[in-house]
Design a protein around this motif. Sequence first.
Motif, PDB file in Angstrom:
ATOM      1  N   LEU A 443      45.636  54.291  53.010  1.00 41.08           N
ATOM      2  CA  LEU A 443      44.262  54.753  53.270  1.00 41.08           C
ATOM      3  C   LEU A 443      43.354  53.576  53.633  1.00 41.08           C
ATOM      4  O   LEU A 443      42.470  53.698  54.485  1.00 41.08           O
ATOM      5  CB  LEU A 443      43.717  55.495  52.059  1.00 41.08           C
ATOM      6  N   LYS A 444      43.560  52.450  53.001  1.00 38.94           N
ATOM      7  CA  LYS A 444      42.795  51.259  53.359  1.00 38.94           C
ATOM      8  C   LYS A 444      43.099  50.845  54.802  1.00 38.94           C
ATOM      9  O   LYS A 444      42.200  50.485  55.563  1.00 38.94           O
ATOM     10  CB  LYS A 444      43.119  50.113  52.396  1.00 38.94           C
ATOM     11  N   GLU A 445      44.372  50.920  55.150  1.00 31.31           N
ATOM     12  CA  GLU A 445      44.772  50.603  56.521  1.00 31.31           C
ATOM     13  C   GLU A 445      44.127  51.584  57.504  1.00 31.31           C
ATOM     14  O   GLU A 445      43.691  51.196  58.595  1.00 31.31           O
ATOM     15  CB  GLU A 445      46.296  50.671  56.631  1.00 31.31           C
ATOM     16  N   GLY A 446      44.046  52.847  57.101  1.00 30.23           N
ATOM     17  CA  GLY A 446      43.425  53.854  57.954  1.00 30.23           C
ATOM     18  C   GLY A 446      41.956  53.580  58.190  1.00 30.23           C
ATOM     19  O   GLY A 446      41.446  53.731  59.312  1.00 30.23           O
ATOM     20  N   GLN A 447      41.239  53.169  57.139  1.00 27.09           N
ATOM     21  CA  GLN A 447      39.818  52.842  57.291  1.00 27.09           C
ATOM     22  C   GLN A 447      39.634  51.697  58.278  1.00 27.09           C
ATOM     23  O   GLN A 447      38.752  51.735  59.144  1.00 27.09           O
ATOM     24  CB  GLN A 447      39.232  52.455  55.932  1.00 27.09           C
ATOM     25  N   GLU A 448      40.456  50.668  58.129  1.00 27.29           N
ATOM     26  CA  GLU A 448      40.346  49.502  59.017  1.00 27.29           C
ATOM     27  C   GLU A 448      40.673  49.884  60.458  1.00 27.29           C
ATOM     28  O   GLU A 448      40.028  49.410  61.402  1.00 27.29           O
ATOM     29  CB  GLU A 448      41.286  48.409  58.510  1.00 27.29           C
ATOM     30  N   PHE A 449      41.637  50.767  60.638  1.00 20.96           N
ATOM     31  CA  PHE A 449      42.035  51.221  61.972  1.00 20.96           C
ATOM     32  C   PHE A 449      40.865  51.923  62.661  1.00 20.96           C
ATOM     33  O   PHE A 449      40.516  51.608  63.811  1.00 20.96           O
ATOM     34  CB  PHE A 449      43.230  52.181  61.839  1.00 20.96           C
ATOM     35  N   LEU A 450      40.230  52.862  61.961  1.00 20.09           N
ATOM     36  CA  LEU A 450      39.137  53.641  62.555  1.00 20.09           C
ATOM     37  C   LEU A 450      37.924  52.776  62.846  1.00 20.09           C
ATOM     38  O   LEU A 450      37.233  52.965  63.851  1.00 20.09           O
ATOM     39  CB  LEU A 450      38.760  54.787  61.627  1.00 20.09           C
ATOM     40  N   THR A 451      37.673  51.802  61.971  1.00 20.68           N
ATOM     41  CA  THR A 451      36.549  50.890  62.205  1.00 20.68           C
ATOM     42  C   THR A 451      36.819  50.002  63.408  1.00 20.68           C
ATOM     43  O   THR A 451      35.946  49.788  64.258  1.00 20.68           O
ATOM     44  CB  THR A 451      36.290  50.033  60.958  1.00 20.68           C
ATOM     45  N   ASN A 452      38.031  49.476  63.498  1.00 21.08           N
ATOM     46  CA  ASN A 452      38.386  48.631  64.643  1.00 21.08           C
ATOM     47  C   ASN A 452      38.239  49.409  65.955  1.00 21.08           C
ATOM     48  O   ASN A 452      37.804  48.863  66.975  1.00 21.08           O
ATOM     49  CB  ASN A 452      39.810  48.119  64.496  1.00 21.08           C
ATOM     50  N   GLU A 453      38.580  50.697  65.924  1.00 16.87           N
ATOM     51  CA  GLU A 453      38.477  51.546  67.105  1.00 16.87           C
ATOM     52  C   GLU A 453      37.037  51.988  67.379  1.00 16.87           C
ATOM     53  O   GLU A 453      36.753  52.521  68.451  1.00 16.87           O
ATOM     54  CB  GLU A 453      39.352  52.784  66.933  1.00 16.87           C
ATOM     55  N   ALA A 454      36.148  51.780  66.407  1.00 16.23           N
ATOM     56  CA  ALA A 454      34.744  52.199  66.534  1.00 16.23           C
ATOM     57  C   ALA A 454      34.678  53.646  67.028  1.00 16.23           C
ATOM     58  O   ALA A 454      33.881  53.972  67.921  1.00 16.23           O
ATOM     59  CB  ALA A 454      33.984  51.269  67.484  1.00 16.23           C
ATOM     60  N   VAL A 455      35.501  54.504  66.421  1.00  9.90           N
ATOM     61  CA  VAL A 455      35.569  55.890  66.874  1.00  9.90           C
ATOM     62  C   VAL A 455      34.194  56.538  66.824  1.00  9.90           C
ATOM     63  O   VAL A 455      33.783  57.254  67.739  1.00  9.90           O
ATOM     64  CB  VAL A 455      36.569  56.698  66.019  1.00  9.90           C
ATOM     65  N   HIS A 456      33.474  56.263  65.743  1.00  5.71           N
ATOM     66  CA  HIS A 456      32.102  56.748  65.590  1.00  5.71           C
ATOM     67  C   HIS A 456      31.225  55.613  65.078  1.00  5.71           C
ATOM     68  O   HIS A 456      31.727  54.542  64.709  1.00  5.71           O
ATOM     69  CB  HIS A 456      32.036  57.897  64.579  1.00  5.71           C
ATOM     70  N   GLY A 457      29.942  55.886  65.002  1.00  7.73           N
ATOM     71  CA  GLY A 457      29.054  55.013  64.259  1.00  7.73           C
ATOM     72  C   GLY A 457      29.033  55.524  62.830  1.00  7.73           C
ATOM     73  O   GLY A 457      28.574  56.636  62.560  1.00  7.73           O
ATOM     74  N   PHE A 458      29.579  54.767  61.892  1.00  6.74           N
ATOM     75  CA  PHE A 458      29.644  55.198  60.497  1.00  6.74           C
ATOM     76  C   PHE A 458      28.346  54.768  59.802  1.00  6.74           C
ATOM     77  O   PHE A 458      28.035  53.572  59.734  1.00  6.74           O
ATOM     78  CB  PHE A 458      30.871  54.594  59.823  1.00  6.74           C
ATOM     79  N   LEU A 459      27.590  55.741  59.278  1.00 11.90           N
ATOM     80  CA  LEU A 459      26.226  55.480  58.818  1.00 11.90           C
ATOM     81  C   LEU A 459      26.107  55.356  57.304  1.00 11.90           C
ATOM     82  O   LEU A 459      25.902  54.274  56.784  1.00 11.90           O
ATOM     83  CB  LEU A 459      25.292  56.574  59.340  1.00 11.90           C
ATOM     84  N   TYR A 460      26.224  56.458  56.576  1.00 11.94           N
ATOM     85  CA  TYR A 460      26.050  56.403  55.126  1.00 11.94           C
ATOM     86  C   TYR A 460      26.704  57.600  54.457  1.00 11.94           C
ATOM     87  O   TYR A 460      27.025  58.606  55.096  1.00 11.94           O
ATOM     88  CB  TYR A 460      24.564  56.341  54.742  1.00 11.94           C
ATOM     89  N   GLN A 461      26.930  57.450  53.144  1.00  9.16           N
ATOM     90  CA  GLN A 461      27.479  58.555  52.366  1.00  9.16           C
ATOM     91  C   GLN A 461      26.326  59.454  51.930  1.00  9.16           C
ATOM     92  O   GLN A 461      25.321  58.979  51.405  1.00  9.16           O
ATOM     93  CB  GLN A 461      28.227  58.014  51.140  1.00  9.16           C
ATOM     94  N   LEU A 462      26.472  60.740  52.171  1.00  5.73           N
ATOM     95  CA  LEU A 462      25.401  61.677  51.845  1.00  5.73           C
ATOM     96  C   LEU A 462      25.292  61.833  50.332  1.00  5.73           C
ATOM     97  O   LEU A 462      26.253  62.245  49.671  1.00  5.73           O
ATOM     98  CB  LEU A 462      25.686  63.037  52.481  1.00  5.73           C
ATOM     99  N   PRO A 463      24.143  61.495  49.750  1.00  2.38           N
ATOM    100  CA  PRO A 463      23.977  61.662  48.304  1.00  2.38           C
ATOM    101  C   PRO A 463      23.707  63.123  47.963  1.00  2.38           C
ATOM    102  O   PRO A 463      23.426  63.939  48.846  1.00  2.38           O
ATOM    103  CB  PRO A 463      22.756  60.780  47.995  1.00  2.38           C
ATOM    104  N   LEU A 464      23.774  63.440  46.696  1.00  3.54           N
ATOM    105  CA  LEU A 464      23.474  64.795  46.234  1.00  3.54           C
ATOM    106  C   LEU A 464      22.302  64.722  45.262  1.00  3.54           C
ATOM    107  O   LEU A 464      22.446  64.247  44.140  1.00  3.54           O
ATOM    108  CB  LEU A 464      24.685  65.417  45.545  1.00  3.54           C
ATOM    109  N   HIS A 465      21.131  65.160  45.730  1.00  2.77           N
ATOM    110  CA  HIS A 465      19.940  65.194  44.891  1.00  2.77           C
ATOM    111  C   HIS A 465      19.696  66.632  44.454  1.00  2.77           C
ATOM    112  O   HIS A 465      19.501  67.513  45.287  1.00  2.77           O
ATOM    113  CB  HIS A 465      18.718  64.674  45.654  1.00  2.77           C
ATOM    114  N   GLY A 466      19.744  66.860  43.162  1.00  5.70           N
ATOM    115  CA  GLY A 466      19.546  68.204  42.635  1.00  5.70           C
ATOM    116  C   GLY A 466      18.277  68.313  41.822  1.00  5.70           C
ATOM    117  O   GLY A 466      17.918  67.394  41.085  1.00  5.70           O
ATOM    118  N   ILE A 467      17.579  69.438  41.981  1.00  2.00           N
ATOM    119  CA  ILE A 467      16.386  69.724  41.173  1.00  2.00           C
ATOM    120  C   ILE A 467      16.632  71.041  40.441  1.00  2.00           C
ATOM    121  O   ILE A 467      16.992  72.051  41.063  1.00  2.00           O
ATOM    122  CB  ILE A 467      15.124  69.849  42.047  1.00  2.00           C
ATOM    123  N   PHE A 468      16.436  71.031  39.122  1.00  2.00           N
ATOM    124  CA  PHE A 468      16.719  72.211  38.313  1.00  2.00           C
ATOM    125  C   PHE A 468      15.613  72.429  37.289  1.00  2.00           C
ATOM    126  O   PHE A 468      15.089  71.473  36.711  1.00  2.00           O
ATOM    127  CB  PHE A 468      18.048  72.031  37.559  1.00  2.00           C
TER     128      PHE A 468
END
Length: 492
Positions: A443-468
């Motif tokens: 999986l680490k190798e896969g991440q490096e592969f996709l980044t090297n290929e610049a398949v997309h612009g990788f931006l951020y991880q979507l957080p989860l904000h909850g209000i209750f």
Amino acid sequence: MTLNLNPLHVSLLALTIGATAASAADLSVGLQQEPTTLDPTSEATASIDGMLMQNVYETLTIIQQDGSVGPNLATGWEVSDDGLNYTFTLAEGVTFHDGTTFDADDVIFSFNRAMAEDSKNPAKKIFAGITSITAPDPLTVEVTLKESEAFFLFNMGKGDAAIVAPETADNNATTPVGTGPFKFDNWNRGDRLTLVKNPDHREADIVSLDSVTFRFVSDAAAATAAMMAEEIDAYPAFPAPELLEQFEADPRFKVTQGNTQGEVILAINNAKPPFDNIEVRRAISHAINRDEIIDGAMYGKATPIGSFYPPQGEAYVDLTGTYANDTAKATEMFEAAGVAGSTMTLRVPPFPYAMRSAEIVQAQLAEAGIDAKVENVEWGFWIDEIYRKKNYDMTIIAHVEPNDMGNFARGADYYYGYENPDFTALWEKIRTEADPEVRNALLKEGQEFLTNEAVHGFLYQLPLHGIFRNEVEGYWPSVPVSYMPLKFVSKG
């Protein structure tokens, strides 16, 4: 996909102010995204799972809060030593909401339907390894795979693997019928969807809610007004981080911040010139300033990513430094590729994170000499034109399904337009590797592969904000999948 598309996304709605307060057994939930169908086996919209999976529909297995796999419609299973044969023991006495009996034939029907040549299942690929599925008796199902599948039991707990009945499957898009602890009651399009408790469910004794009403409120101001008026009890994926402080200061509410599996990407149509040129894609990555995007679109409340993998995952590699923000370098690369001064379209769905991120990306690309035209489109249009027809240059979307790096091995027909036999071979190794340590290294190798290929612009991880409201208990603060089993939720 599964595309995230996040249970957290949505269409605007007309909010009714002054609604009668619900009883302690009636829960009102705000959602950002209204789906176009209620069948999770036919479309990738995550809000289908968010409302209905493990509530109306059920699966053989269930993915639990910690991401582990547990029993569900299958009370247990045995796996052969070679990992090719799974024998599931099914729960007894289960009925569908229409009164028909659940048994092994329904599992066989559901899987054959998902695997059929004309199947519209958005994750049809998770069934591709099945060579046979048989039923020795009504409460036993045997599945044979052509090769070992590391994620098979996990995949059997996803919405794409929902067990449906032949008597009702064709009508699930509008009147869903499942075996879950809640029954579908009504859907007032553009406004709300209501579920009611299923008294005949095998775990009905642990379900405290009599009804759950999902209200589609994408506008942050309208959502805030409804929460403050106590017309909505819970908004588990609140779309406006800039408004959280007023809820944190109000003793009537509790605010949670957790993680999703949602990678927010500047998706690029790799099959379309000039984006089939890796140097153009790399130039786009250099033009992006993630910190500015996170500060402006998420008010600093998100984690940057440099590839397609969640930062909280065991195999995460920090690749955010691979394409350092360098406007001058991006400009040079665009000029060298012969695209400087050209126009590119950026079509985005109607989700606050996507629209706000798009405005910032537009400005950053302009600094590098690219005229990015932002087009805000409705969700139905996005699904049809971008996801199905690949009619786009760039878009911004969150993919919220776990273990979905395999999307990059789906070939040029998938909306990424990306096809690379080397990555496909790598994903096959990941998918079939039984040893977790070896799989994490791959999986680490896969991440490096996709980044090297610049398949997309990788931006951020979507957080989860909850209000209750304080009376609401049992919601997961972080979600390993797109659903939240409401049988665990109460309202005191």
